[in-house]
Design a protein around this motif. Sequence first.
Motif, PDB file in Angstrom:
ATOM      1  N   VAL A  28       0.844  -1.206   0.000  1.00  0.00           N
ATOM      2  CA  VAL A  28       0.000   0.000   0.000  1.00  0.00           C
ATOM      3  C   VAL A  28       0.875   1.250   0.000  1.00  0.00           C
ATOM      4  CG1 VAL A  28      -1.716   1.305   1.299  1.00  0.00           C
ATOM      5  CG2 VAL A  28      -1.895  -1.181   1.161  1.00  0.00           C
ATOM      6  N   GLY A  29       1.954   1.222   0.779  1.00  0.00           N
ATOM      7  CA  GLY A  29       2.867   2.355   0.829  1.00  0.00           C
ATOM      8  C   GLY A  29       3.522   2.631  -0.510  1.00  0.00           C
ATOM      9  N   LEU A  30       3.933   1.576  -1.197  1.00  0.00           N
ATOM     10  CA  LEU A  30       4.518   1.744  -2.530  1.00  0.00           C
ATOM     11  C   LEU A  30       3.498   2.341  -3.499  1.00  0.00           C
ATOM     12  CD1 LEU A  30       6.504  -1.616  -2.853  1.00  0.00           C
ATOM     13  CD2 LEU A  30       7.460   0.673  -2.549  1.00  0.00           C
ATOM     14  N   ALA A  31       2.248   1.901  -3.381  1.00  0.00           N
ATOM     15  CA  ALA A  31       1.185   2.440  -4.233  1.00  0.00           C
ATOM     16  C   ALA A  31       0.992   3.928  -3.974  1.00  0.00           C
ATOM     17  CB  ALA A  31      -0.117   1.694  -3.968  1.00  0.00           C
ATOM     18  N   TYR A  32       1.152   4.340  -2.736  1.00  0.00           N
ATOM     19  CA  TYR A  32       0.982   5.738  -2.352  1.00  0.00           C
ATOM     20  C   TYR A  32       2.003   6.650  -3.038  1.00  0.00           C
ATOM     21  CZ  TYR A  32      -1.870   8.139   1.207  1.00  0.00           C
ATOM     22  OH  TYR A  32      -2.825   8.875   1.852  1.00  0.00           O
ATOM     23  N   LEU A  33       3.180   6.123  -3.313  1.00  0.00           N
ATOM     24  CA  LEU A  33       4.251   6.936  -3.866  1.00  0.00           C
ATOM     25  C   LEU A  33       4.119   7.172  -5.364  1.00  0.00           C
ATOM     26  CD1 LEU A  33       7.310   5.410  -1.947  1.00  0.00           C
ATOM     27  CD2 LEU A  33       5.959   7.426  -1.343  1.00  0.00           C
ATOM     28  N   PHE A  34       3.363   6.324  -6.044  1.00  0.00           N
ATOM     29  CA  PHE A  34       3.294   6.406  -7.503  1.00  0.00           C
ATOM     30  C   PHE A  34       2.699   7.718  -8.018  1.00  0.00           C
ATOM     31  CE2 PHE A  34       1.928   5.343 -11.800  1.00  0.00           C
ATOM     32  CZ  PHE A  34       3.049   4.651 -12.275  1.00  0.00           C
ATOM     33  N   PRO A  35       1.615   8.245  -7.410  1.00  0.00           N
ATOM     34  CA  PRO A  35       1.041   9.502  -7.913  1.00  0.00           C
ATOM     35  C   PRO A  35       2.008  10.680  -7.877  1.00  0.00           C
ATOM     36  CG  PRO A  35      -0.525   8.394  -6.487  1.00  0.00           C
ATOM     37  CD  PRO A  35       0.770   7.661  -6.352  1.00  0.00           C
ATOM     38  N   ILE A  36       3.079  10.567  -7.096  1.00  0.00           N
ATOM     39  CA  ILE A  36       4.069  11.646  -7.029  1.00  0.00           C
ATOM     40  C   ILE A  36       4.647  11.940  -8.412  1.00  0.00           C
ATOM     41  CG2 ILE A  36       6.350  12.245  -6.104  1.00  0.00           C
ATOM     42  CD1 ILE A  36       5.610  10.729  -3.569  1.00  0.00           C
ATOM     43  N   LEU A  37       4.692  10.911  -9.269  1.00  0.00           N
ATOM     44  CA  LEU A  37       5.252  11.069 -10.609  1.00  0.00           C
ATOM     45  C   LEU A  37       4.472  12.091 -11.442  1.00  0.00           C
ATOM     46  CD1 LEU A  37       5.996   7.314 -11.483  1.00  0.00           C
ATOM     47  CD2 LEU A  37       7.601   9.046 -10.645  1.00  0.00           C
ATOM     48  N   LEU A  38       3.219  12.313 -11.088  1.00  0.00           N
ATOM     49  CA  LEU A  38       2.418  13.272 -11.854  1.00  0.00           C
ATOM     50  C   LEU A  38       2.937  14.694 -11.741  1.00  0.00           C
ATOM     51  CD1 LEU A  38       0.362  10.901 -12.162  1.00  0.00           C
ATOM     52  CD2 LEU A  38      -1.411  12.652 -12.040  1.00  0.00           C
ATOM     53  N   ALA A  39       3.698  14.959 -10.663  1.00  0.00           N
ATOM     54  CA  ALA A  39       4.259  16.301 -10.495  1.00  0.00           C
ATOM     55  C   ALA A  39       5.219  16.634 -11.639  1.00  0.00           C
ATOM     56  CB  ALA A  39       4.978  16.408  -9.156  1.00  0.00           C
ATOM     57  N   TRP A  40       5.759  15.621 -12.296  1.00  0.00           N
ATOM     58  CA  TRP A  40       6.644  15.836 -13.445  1.00  0.00           C
ATOM     59  C   TRP A  40       5.861  16.416 -14.624  1.00  0.00           C
ATOM     60  CZ3 TRP A  40      11.823  15.501 -14.342  1.00  0.00           C
ATOM     61  CH2 TRP A  40      12.237  15.456 -15.681  1.00  0.00           C
ATOM     62  N   PHE A  41       4.621  15.950 -14.779  1.00  0.00           N
ATOM     63  CA  PHE A  41       3.785  16.398 -15.893  1.00  0.00           C
ATOM     64  C   PHE A  41       2.978  17.643 -15.547  1.00  0.00           C
ATOM     65  CE2 PHE A  41       4.341  11.799 -16.196  1.00  0.00           C
ATOM     66  CZ  PHE A  41       4.870  11.678 -17.463  1.00  0.00           C
ATOM     67  N   TYR A  42       2.715  17.827 -14.237  1.00  0.00           N
ATOM     68  CA  TYR A  42       1.941  18.993 -13.788  1.00  0.00           C
ATOM     69  C   TYR A  42       2.737  19.694 -12.682  1.00  0.00           C
ATOM     70  CZ  TYR A  42      -1.695  16.367 -16.223  1.00  0.00           C
ATOM     71  OH  TYR A  42      -2.416  15.675 -17.173  1.00  0.00           O
ATOM     72  N   PRO A  43       3.765  20.471 -13.051  1.00  0.00           N
ATOM     73  CA  PRO A  43       4.658  21.092 -12.063  1.00  0.00           C
ATOM     74  C   PRO A  43       3.942  22.004 -11.073  1.00  0.00           C
ATOM     75  CG  PRO A  43       5.563  21.269 -14.290  1.00  0.00           C
ATOM     76  CD  PRO A  43       4.155  20.780 -14.439  1.00  0.00           C
ATOM     77  N   ASP A  44       2.812  22.561 -11.495  1.00  0.00           N
ATOM     78  CA  ASP A  44       2.091  23.456 -10.585  1.00  0.00           C
ATOM     79  C   ASP A  44       1.454  22.707  -9.425  1.00  0.00           C
ATOM     80  OD1 ASP A  44       0.486  22.285 -12.592  1.00  0.00           O
ATOM     81  OD2 ASP A  44      -1.160  23.668 -12.140  1.00  0.00           O
ATOM     82  N   GLU A  45       1.484  21.373  -9.465  1.00  0.00           N
ATOM     83  CA  GLU A  45       0.898  20.571  -8.383  1.00  0.00           C
ATOM     84  C   GLU A  45       1.972  19.969  -7.489  1.00  0.00           C
ATOM     85  OE1 GLU A  45      -1.934  17.756  -9.910  1.00  0.00           O
ATOM     86  OE2 GLU A  45      -2.996  19.248 -11.120  1.00  0.00           O
ATOM     87  N   ILE A  46       3.201  20.481  -7.585  1.00  0.00           N
ATOM     88  CA  ILE A  46       4.320  19.940  -6.813  1.00  0.00           C
ATOM     89  C   ILE A  46       4.084  20.057  -5.311  1.00  0.00           C
ATOM     90  CG2 ILE A  46       5.604  22.125  -6.821  1.00  0.00           C
ATOM     91  CD1 ILE A  46       7.155  18.628  -7.144  1.00  0.00           C
ATOM     92  N   ASP A  47       3.348  21.075  -4.886  1.00  0.00           N
ATOM     93  CA  ASP A  47       3.089  21.274  -3.450  1.00  0.00           C
ATOM     94  C   ASP A  47       2.260  20.152  -2.850  1.00  0.00           C
ATOM     95  OD1 ASP A  47       4.485  23.638  -3.599  1.00  0.00           O
ATOM     96  OD2 ASP A  47       2.704  24.915  -3.732  1.00  0.00           O
TER      97      ASP A  47
END
Length: 493
Positions: A28-47
């Motif tokens: 479950v923890g590993l699954a939690y980390l995957f959405p972080i990759l979206l910050a690469w495509f949407y830099p304005d959501e890095i926060d």
Amino acid sequence: MLELGKYINVSDDLFVVKNLIGAILQGVGLAYLFPILLAWFYPDEIDYVIYFAIPGVFSILFGAWLARHMGKIEDVNLRQAMVSAAFTWLFASFISVVPFMAIGGMSFVDSYFESMSAWTGTGLTMMSNLESYPHILLFWRSWMQWLGGIGIVLVALTILIRPGVAAARLYRAEARSERILPNLVNTSKVIFEIYFVLTLVGVYLYYLNGMPLFDAVIHSMTGLGTGGMSSHDLSIGYFNSTAIEAVTIFLMIMGAVNFTVHYRVFRDKHLKPFFEDVQVRYMFVFLFPTIAIMAFSLTQIGDTIGDAIRQAVFHAVSAITCTGFGIADLSKYPELAKFMIGILMVIGGGAGSTAGGIKLIRVTLMYESLKWTIQGAILPRGAIIKRKVGNYIFSDDDVQEVMSFTMTYFAFLLIGTVYTMVRLGTSLVDSFFEVASAQGNVGLSVGITSPSLPVDMKILLILHMWIGRLEIFSTLVFIISVFFLAPRVVGKR
């Protein structure tokens, strides 16, 4: 209960259960980390990354601490596996509330509802005006549905848990029984690979038919995972495209078919195993008359024949596959149409698929067992009746287990329906529809589910989603073990 308590060793159970839970929570923890990759495509959501990173790392570390003695476990009984699986779904949903509360500004109860709905592949939601939410949060809901479709335990089996008794028990505790390969961990990996390939196919087909890439990823994950959460309030109806609806119907059916069938199609490179499967055949047996009745019902309220058939086909498939996508406002449907959709949600998709409900093989077996009973009364004493449905052979114990499960399923459904009627004053059909949607892990709604629901109703639907996902018995074992047996055994010491 007191007699049963004599046979339970609480310390042994706690040792095994905490290690199993720990192993699964790491997944479950590993699954939690995957959405972080979206910050690469949407830099304005890095926060927003921090709201995934912190709970993800916590889950991994906490799970590793709980599972630190995993190598010492030599045997796992089914009760221990059931308790572990049931608790994991509760705890995974609890951990997953952070993004909804921090980013979406939702209350804890609404966030927990959203998490449970996502992980169980239900699709009922407390969120509205979806287009206003960040991409990372919309992806998080769909990502949970995609993983929840094949199961939290299966994800852990694929990544973390070594082969053996523990793997087999956990696999069964999560209401799975299909075996593609002799080794369950290898079976899990094959299922995951097929699931991933079909998801990519879905993304390609959606994008090819004009859906934006982000929406294509979202809807492919939740379509194949038979979860039904969308990035738009109008669901698939937002796109107003028969081509996109056709792709969605394809994905929903693929998600509701036993993964063993998919494996045979990929292995043999032809569609014969698909059309030979008894569950696939019975899916269409239930669909055709229901679509006809629904279409006729819709024409009575002014819909054209073409539009009535289009809506009937889409919503009937969405219901029996337990996906929950929609293309129209179901609250305006005639009572007959809503009731027929409710029946399909109760029947559900194929065993060994991502769908919920009672499952097609159980419904088929109940019908066949009636025939066997009549044959037994007609044929001479001692006549042998072969209990076979398609390629499946069943024993008397199998039939009895199916009957027990079905009766229990309807009992919970009845309790939830009556409570909803009394609590909200809604009609019988609407109450049945909403509870059947929650318990069948479907997600279609007639408008009852919303943030304005009383807290007790939200909790009721959460429990139905949890019970339905684990097919009742694991949750009952968990409740009895935690709240009845364990305290009495501890009290005796």
